[in-house]
Motif scaffolding. Structure first.
Motif, PDB file in Angstrom:
ATOM      1  N   SER A  72       0.828  -1.213   0.000  1.00  0.00           N
ATOM      2  CA  SER A  72       0.000   0.000   0.000  1.00  0.00           C
ATOM      3  C   SER A  72       0.861   1.261   0.000  1.00  0.00           C
ATOM      4  O   SER A  72       0.593   2.208  -0.743  1.00  0.00           O
ATOM      5  CB  SER A  72      -0.923   0.021   1.220  1.00  0.00           C
ATOM      6  OG  SER A  72      -1.840  -1.028   1.148  1.00  0.00           O
ATOM      7  N   CYS A  73       1.875   1.272   0.825  1.00  0.00           N
ATOM      8  CA  CYS A  73       2.749   2.446   0.894  1.00  0.00           C
ATOM      9  C   CYS A  73       3.539   2.609  -0.402  1.00  0.00           C
ATOM     10  O   CYS A  73       3.695   3.720  -0.912  1.00  0.00           O
ATOM     11  CB  CYS A  73       3.667   2.346   2.107  1.00  0.00           C
ATOM     12  SG  CYS A  73       2.817   2.603   3.685  1.00  0.00           S
ATOM     13  N   ALA A  75       2.638   1.674  -3.395  1.00  0.00           N
ATOM     14  CA  ALA A  75       1.737   2.154  -4.446  1.00  0.00           C
ATOM     15  C   ALA A  75       1.462   3.643  -4.328  1.00  0.00           C
ATOM     16  O   ALA A  75       1.069   4.286  -5.301  1.00  0.00           O
ATOM     17  CB  ALA A  75       0.427   1.375  -4.395  1.00  0.00           C
ATOM     18  N   ARG A  76       1.673   4.211  -3.151  1.00  0.00           N
ATOM     19  CA  ARG A  76       1.398   5.636  -2.927  1.00  0.00           C
ATOM     20  C   ARG A  76       2.677   6.443  -2.712  1.00  0.00           C
ATOM     21  O   ARG A  76       2.650   7.506  -2.125  1.00  0.00           O
ATOM     22  CB  ARG A  76       0.448   5.796  -1.751  1.00  0.00           C
ATOM     23  CG  ARG A  76      -0.872   5.064  -2.023  1.00  0.00           C
ATOM     24  CD  ARG A  76      -2.073   5.624  -1.384  1.00  0.00           C
ATOM     25  NE  ARG A  76      -2.219   7.047  -1.652  1.00  0.00           N
ATOM     26  CZ  ARG A  76      -2.717   7.893  -0.755  1.00  0.00           C
ATOM     27  NH1 ARG A  76      -3.086   7.468   0.417  1.00  0.00           N
ATOM     28  NH2 ARG A  76      -2.844   9.168  -1.056  1.00  0.00           N
ATOM     29  N   CYS A 109       5.355  -3.744   6.511  1.00  0.00           N
ATOM     30  CA  CYS A 109       4.103  -3.150   6.976  1.00  0.00           C
ATOM     31  C   CYS A 109       4.130  -2.719   8.451  1.00  0.00           C
ATOM     32  O   CYS A 109       4.539  -3.472   9.327  1.00  0.00           O
ATOM     33  CB  CYS A 109       2.976  -4.138   6.772  1.00  0.00           C
ATOM     34  SG  CYS A 109       1.351  -3.425   7.060  1.00  0.00           S
ATOM     35  N   CYS A 113      -1.939   0.866   6.405  1.00  0.00           N
ATOM     36  CA  CYS A 113      -2.163   0.775   4.955  1.00  0.00           C
ATOM     37  C   CYS A 113      -3.220   1.769   4.463  1.00  0.00           C
ATOM     38  O   CYS A 113      -3.119   2.283   3.355  1.00  0.00           O
ATOM     39  CB  CYS A 113      -2.571  -0.647   4.574  1.00  0.00           C
ATOM     40  SG  CYS A 113      -1.328  -1.889   4.999  1.00  0.00           S
ATOM     41  N   SER A 114      -4.241   2.031   5.246  1.00  0.00           N
ATOM     42  CA  SER A 114      -5.311   2.940   4.810  1.00  0.00           C
ATOM     43  C   SER A 114      -4.851   4.385   4.749  1.00  0.00           C
ATOM     44  O   SER A 114      -5.548   5.220   4.176  1.00  0.00           O
ATOM     45  CB  SER A 114      -6.500   2.854   5.764  1.00  0.00           C
ATOM     46  OG  SER A 114      -7.068   1.574   5.705  1.00  0.00           O
ATOM     47  N   ALA A 116      -1.575   5.297   3.782  1.00  0.00           N
ATOM     48  CA  ALA A 116      -0.269   5.262   3.126  1.00  0.00           C
ATOM     49  C   ALA A 116      -0.004   6.524   2.305  1.00  0.00           C
ATOM     50  O   ALA A 116      -0.966   7.147   1.833  1.00  0.00           O
ATOM     51  CB  ALA A 116      -0.206   4.030   2.218  1.00  0.00           C
ATOM     52  N   GLU A 127       1.148   9.613   8.936  1.00  0.00           N
ATOM     53  CA  GLU A 127       0.466   9.032   7.782  1.00  0.00           C
ATOM     54  C   GLU A 127       0.230  10.065   6.689  1.00  0.00           C
ATOM     55  O   GLU A 127       0.373  11.262   6.913  1.00  0.00           O
ATOM     56  CB  GLU A 127      -0.876   8.453   8.250  1.00  0.00           C
ATOM     57  CG  GLU A 127      -0.690   7.443   9.346  1.00  0.00           C
ATOM     58  CD  GLU A 127      -1.790   7.450  10.405  1.00  0.00           C
ATOM     59  OE1 GLU A 127      -1.825   6.517  11.190  1.00  0.00           O
ATOM     60  OE2 GLU A 127      -2.598   8.392  10.436  1.00  0.00           O
TER      61      GLU A 127
END
Length: 147
Positions: A72-73, A75-76, A109, A113-114, A116, A127
């Motif tokens: 997730s991180c 990808a962002r 991780c 994740c929400s 990221a 975050e």
């Protein structure tokens, strides 16, 4: 602490964290003392230390910056964020600034994740980070002081 847990082994991680907070890292003497007090083999304690990225047997900076680069991180933009931190602090993965103020780690991780990309500095989560937000964070910690 032992009386709060059903078996001695259950108190291992809290004990390691407490000892690390007191000493800055887990020394050989500390590991042997914990093994003795909890009736656990030193090897079992070393296995737990190697599993958790927040535990270390080497000295770190006063502020340990852990940048998550899991899916997730990543990808962002976490990889770019990590590279930005390396340049900003002038250190690489698992490096420590010469003044001992910051250490930097790429970690798997950290459970954010929400929100990221995310990073953790000691026990504080940060975050939705960008390079600019990271610069502000680093400056805030730098103002808090050096060791």
């Amino acid at each position: 602490m032992l009386t709060h847990y059903p078996i001695k082994r259950s108190v291992l991680v809290p004990t390691l964290l407490y000892m690390q907070d007191e000493l800055g890292y887990l020394t050989e003497e500390a590991i042997e003392e914990i093994a003795h007090r909890l009736d656990l083999p030193v090897l079992e304690i070393r296995n737990v230390i190697s599993y958790y990225s927040m535990l270390t047997t080497k000295p770190r900076g006063k502020y340990n910056v852990q940048v998550c680069t899991n899916v997730s991180c990543m990808a962002r933009g976490a990889e770019d964020l990590l590279e930005h931190c390396k340049k900003k602090l002038g250190i690489g993965h698992r490096g420590t600034t010469p003044d001992g103020t910051f250490s930097l780690e790429e970690v798997e991780c950290i459970g954010a994740c929400s929100w990221a990309p995310a990073a953790q500095v000691n026990y504080d989560f940060h975050e939705n980070l960008t390079a600019d937000k990271m610069d502000e964070l680093i400056e805030q910690y730098r103002k808090k002081g050096t060791p």
